[in-house]
Design a protein around this motif. Sequence first.
Motif, short mmCIF file in Angstrom:
data_model
loop_
_atom_site.label_atom_id
_atom_site.label_comp_id
_atom_site.label_asym_id
_atom_site.label_seq_id
_atom_site.Cartn_x
_atom_site.Cartn_y
_atom_site.Cartn_z
N ARG B 154 0.82 -1.22 0.00
CA ARG B 154 0.00 0.00 0.00
C ARG B 154 0.85 1.26 0.00
NH1 ARG B 154 -5.40 -0.40 3.51
NH2 ARG B 154 -5.95 1.40 2.25
N GLU B 155 2.03 1.20 0.60
CA GLU B 155 2.91 2.36 0.54
C GLU B 155 3.31 2.64 -0.89
OE1 GLU B 155 6.17 2.16 3.27
OE2 GLU B 155 4.96 3.00 4.88
N ARG B 156 3.45 1.61 -1.67
CA ARG B 156 3.77 1.81 -3.07
C ARG B 156 2.55 2.27 -3.86
NH1 ARG B 156 8.25 -0.86 -5.60
NH2 ARG B 156 9.89 -0.96 -4.03
N LEU B 157 1.39 1.71 -3.49
CA LEU B 157 0.15 2.11 -4.17
C LEU B 157 -0.09 3.61 -4.00
CD1 LEU B 157 -2.48 -0.65 -3.36
CD2 LEU B 157 -1.55 -0.02 -5.59
N GLU B 158 0.30 4.10 -2.83
CA GLU B 158 0.10 5.50 -2.47
C GLU B 158 0.67 6.45 -3.54
OE1 GLU B 158 -1.47 7.98 0.45
OE2 GLU B 158 -1.89 5.93 -0.08
N ILE B 159 1.83 6.09 -4.10
CA ILE B 159 2.45 6.97 -5.09
C ILE B 159 2.25 6.47 -6.52
CG2 ILE B 159 4.17 7.95 -3.52
CD1 ILE B 159 6.17 5.95 -4.73
N SER B 160 1.39 5.48 -6.69
CA SER B 160 1.17 4.97 -8.05
C SER B 160 -0.06 5.63 -8.65
CB SER B 160 0.97 3.46 -8.02
OG SER B 160 2.05 2.86 -7.38
N ASP B 161 -0.14 5.51 -9.95
CA ASP B 161 -1.22 6.15 -10.68
C ASP B 161 -2.45 5.23 -10.69
OD1 ASP B 161 -2.35 8.14 -11.97
OD2 ASP B 161 -1.37 7.81 -13.90
N VAL B 162 -3.17 5.22 -9.59
CA VAL B 162 -4.35 4.35 -9.46
C VAL B 162 -5.55 5.07 -10.08
CG1 VAL B 162 -5.86 3.15 -7.82
CG2 VAL B 162 -3.43 3.39 -7.33
N PRO B 163 -6.37 4.36 -10.89
CA PRO B 163 -7.57 5.01 -11.42
C PRO B 163 -8.42 5.61 -10.30
CG PRO B 163 -7.27 2.87 -12.40
CD PRO B 163 -6.21 3.00 -11.36
N LEU B 164 -8.98 6.76 -10.57
CA LEU B 164 -9.67 7.53 -9.53
C LEU B 164 -10.70 6.70 -8.77
CD1 LEU B 164 -9.62 10.40 -8.42
CD2 LEU B 164 -11.55 10.92 -9.92
N ALA B 165 -11.49 5.92 -9.52
CA ALA B 165 -12.59 5.19 -8.90
C ALA B 165 -12.10 4.10 -7.96
CB ALA B 165 -13.46 4.56 -9.99
N THR B 169 -9.81 2.35 -0.27
CA THR B 169 -10.18 1.02 0.21
C THR B 169 -10.40 0.04 -0.95
OG1 THR B 169 -11.33 2.22 1.91
CG2 THR B 169 -11.69 -0.14 1.84
N ALA B 170 -10.93 0.57 -2.06
CA ALA B 170 -11.23 -0.33 -3.19
C ALA B 170 -9.97 -1.07 -3.64
CB ALA B 170 -11.81 0.48 -4.34
N ILE B 171 -8.92 -0.32 -3.93
CA ILE B 171 -7.70 -0.98 -4.39
C ILE B 171 -7.10 -1.82 -3.27
CG2 ILE B 171 -6.07 0.89 -3.84
CD1 ILE B 171 -5.96 -1.02 -7.10
N GLY B 172 -7.36 -1.42 -2.01
CA GLY B 172 -6.89 -2.20 -0.87
C GLY B 172 -7.53 -3.58 -0.86
#
Lengths: 687, 199
Positions: B154-165, B169-172
């Motif tokens: 999740r620390e990496r997800l934090e700075i990644s380009d995750v789609p807005l939607a 929690t969703a990506i979690g």
Amino acid sequence: MLESIALLLFLGLAAGIGLGIASRIFYVWEDPKVLAILDCLPGANCGGCGQAGCGAAAEAMAAGRIECNVCVVGGFETAKAVGAILGQEVKEREPDFALSSCIYGVGEADPIFTYNGATDCRAAVMLYGGSKLCTIGCVGMGTCVKVCPFNALSMGEDNLPVVNHDRCVGCGTCVEACPKNIITLSSATRRITSEYVTDECTAPCQRACPTGIDVRGYIREIKKGNYEDALRIIKEKCPLPLVCGYICPAPCELACRRNLADKAVAIDPLKRFVADYERTTGKQIQPYKTPSNGIKIAVIGGGTEGMTTAYYLARLGYEPTIFESKPQLGGILRHAISEDRLPRDVLDHDIKGVLDMGVEAKTGQVMGRDFTVDGLLKEGYDAVVLTTGGFDSRQILNPAFSQQGNVPVAGVFTMLDFLMALSRGQGVSSVKHAVMCFSGEKTLETARKLRGSGCDKVTIVADKPSAALPNELRGIHANPVEGIEVRPSNSIVAMGGISDHLCRIMIQEVNEKGDICGAQEILDADLVIIPGARFPEWVFVHANGKPETPSDELKWQTIDSFQTFPRDARKGIIGAPEPGRMSDSTAVVKAILSGRRLARAVNQYFSNGVILPIEHLALEAESIPDVTELHHITTSERVLPALAYAEDKTEGGAMQLREPLPAIEESDAVKEAERCLQCGLICYKKG
Amino acid sequence: MDYIILIISSLLINNILLAQFLGNCPFLGTSKRMDTAIGMGIAVIFVLTIACIVTFWVQHKVLDPLGIDYLQTVSFILVIAALVQLVEMFLRKFAKPLYTALGIFLPLITTNCAVMGAALLIIRKEYTFTQGVVFAIASASGFTLALILMAGIRERLEISDVPLALRGTAIGLITAGLMALAFFGFQGMDAALTALVRS
């Protein structure tokens, strides 16, 4: 059924009694104040106070390790509540807020590559310091927005952070997170006394302006038609906008980037236009002030520098009073500049603006005749600022050299006065130890005359090493002559006295670069001779930090206000040949700059007790990134009349006189404002 | 040997989080930052072990002799809740640094389903006392392992380009699902391990 009820009852009772007993056994005494303080704190755990969260802050407050007004989120209300618990009186703390400085987003600024990595500024900067050509520009990944615990930041359309000042509490989380120092914490006081530093986005015109007016800011507002906001931006740095609009030699226009393509934007005429707008519409526009602090300051001299010092002190919450020897304020502006160039109603308009800021003026008051420095301190002024030197300090009455009667500044004389007094046959019989600055060949001769007229000892202080002094002085330094001492590599940094007697002088060693940084020494001296004929800008305060009771003798000292001057002028409170001075009489804008710096010194003295030099000043920087050619801009002719400056664009050329300017039409002004390229450090508006 | 199989089984194969889906709330709630995840993990190891010891005693010395097994869940909740309070008081008195380090996590896991689940499983699988303690420590370590892995991701997800939607929690939850799939690969390994040891 019964069994189960009994069991649960038993288990519950056992647990309850067990916990009850345990809570006695394991009782830990906790300061009830800590809990009470914790209740008052907002619980944001932002760390803006410098502690590891609200719990740690509450403990530190209860233990008295930190002040109870450090919470930036709760502000004064919280501080008052905490103060009530601890039984302390709380001083209101000036709120801080975040400020963002970059003005060209990643989309508009010149890139060196396209970044396609993790969306975090700290990650982006690891690669060649970011994708922008500009080394101090925002990389636009919005890390500050993510870390803000108060949702006070957002990324604007141009990918630059926007601060919501209603929500910002000044905790500084964003400042720590930003790898580029784009966001800094500021406060009203710091903004009023700020100077441009090297890691800040400044346009060439801003850096060229001695007063540091945000030129692109006010031209942008003129373009939008917000003349009042434009004037507010000008008055932020310049208390005399209309005067400057008439007579400023406009060094900004020489620095204007448009010179690379066609002709400079008419920066100064535009200033004149908005200042005229204020005068003709009668709407007085004043920039913000900080709350009053009740500290009374006497400013001696009602010229540009004195008026500026008083204006800034008033904005910083002080109560300044100007003492002027002439019947009207204005100094050189009124008495030396021709009415053709500067009509006196123009001057009066700006002076009214200064006075309306909260400045009191007492005119017709001659220093030495009507008042003296120690007299003012005795009267209840907390500090006396000397800004007399624009053209001739001898406006100050120097009645007799024999130190009888009213001495304007105890134990201080200009060399010119001394020599004139000698020629009249007056001596210095009662002087035990005179100190003077080395100021050329004349110094030793004057020292001998001092000795001859009855002075026991003369010390010559030079800020140069002994090798750089004339032979004769070097000789005296090596083989001391009776009664004359030479102190090379030293500078005078402070004076102190009791009532109307000078008692001591503090000297400090200087290194080869001329920076004052060595050992300090106190000399018992009762006379100081200033080279030349002008008084330096000095600030006198009560020696023990507070006014004496009436029965006590007044003890006074100077503060190291020269710390605020540029490095090359930081030579102590008396230098040579132009003693410790910042302002010369070459341009009104230079006097404004030194006036503001004096106000900064006074404010730092009263708020922190120490005066710190400003590091990394843009004005002192050896090189600042700039562009040498312009691309993709449409050239356009200058709408407003040009300056009458010579073709050479040197410093000397910038200080030329200008033809009187006719009144400016609004449409012309807006058209001219549109020519502005809204420059950043290296960015500018293209197209 | 059996203990090693027990440890591997409860740490990886039947990971309490990713195979049995117990304790998902702190899994998502405290996995945003590595230091929080580590704090939570240690607190769980600490509480789960003590809770299992006490519930084991309650089961065998109180519920079984009286024949009121059906009160198991209720009494376990009561006991664990009281226990955590007691531990908190004890730590505060005698181990202030540990208390400050565990901080908010101790009361947070009072009625955590991972703690409750492990206590119940020990009874259901009829472990002996020693087996029960080993199982408890290994399960809690499995929880900590999964939590730390998640925090790292999740620390990496934090700075990644995750789609807005999908942000937050969703990506979690999607990540948790993918991690569970990966851990699914361990399934059946315990039987093979047992067979290997027996042969």
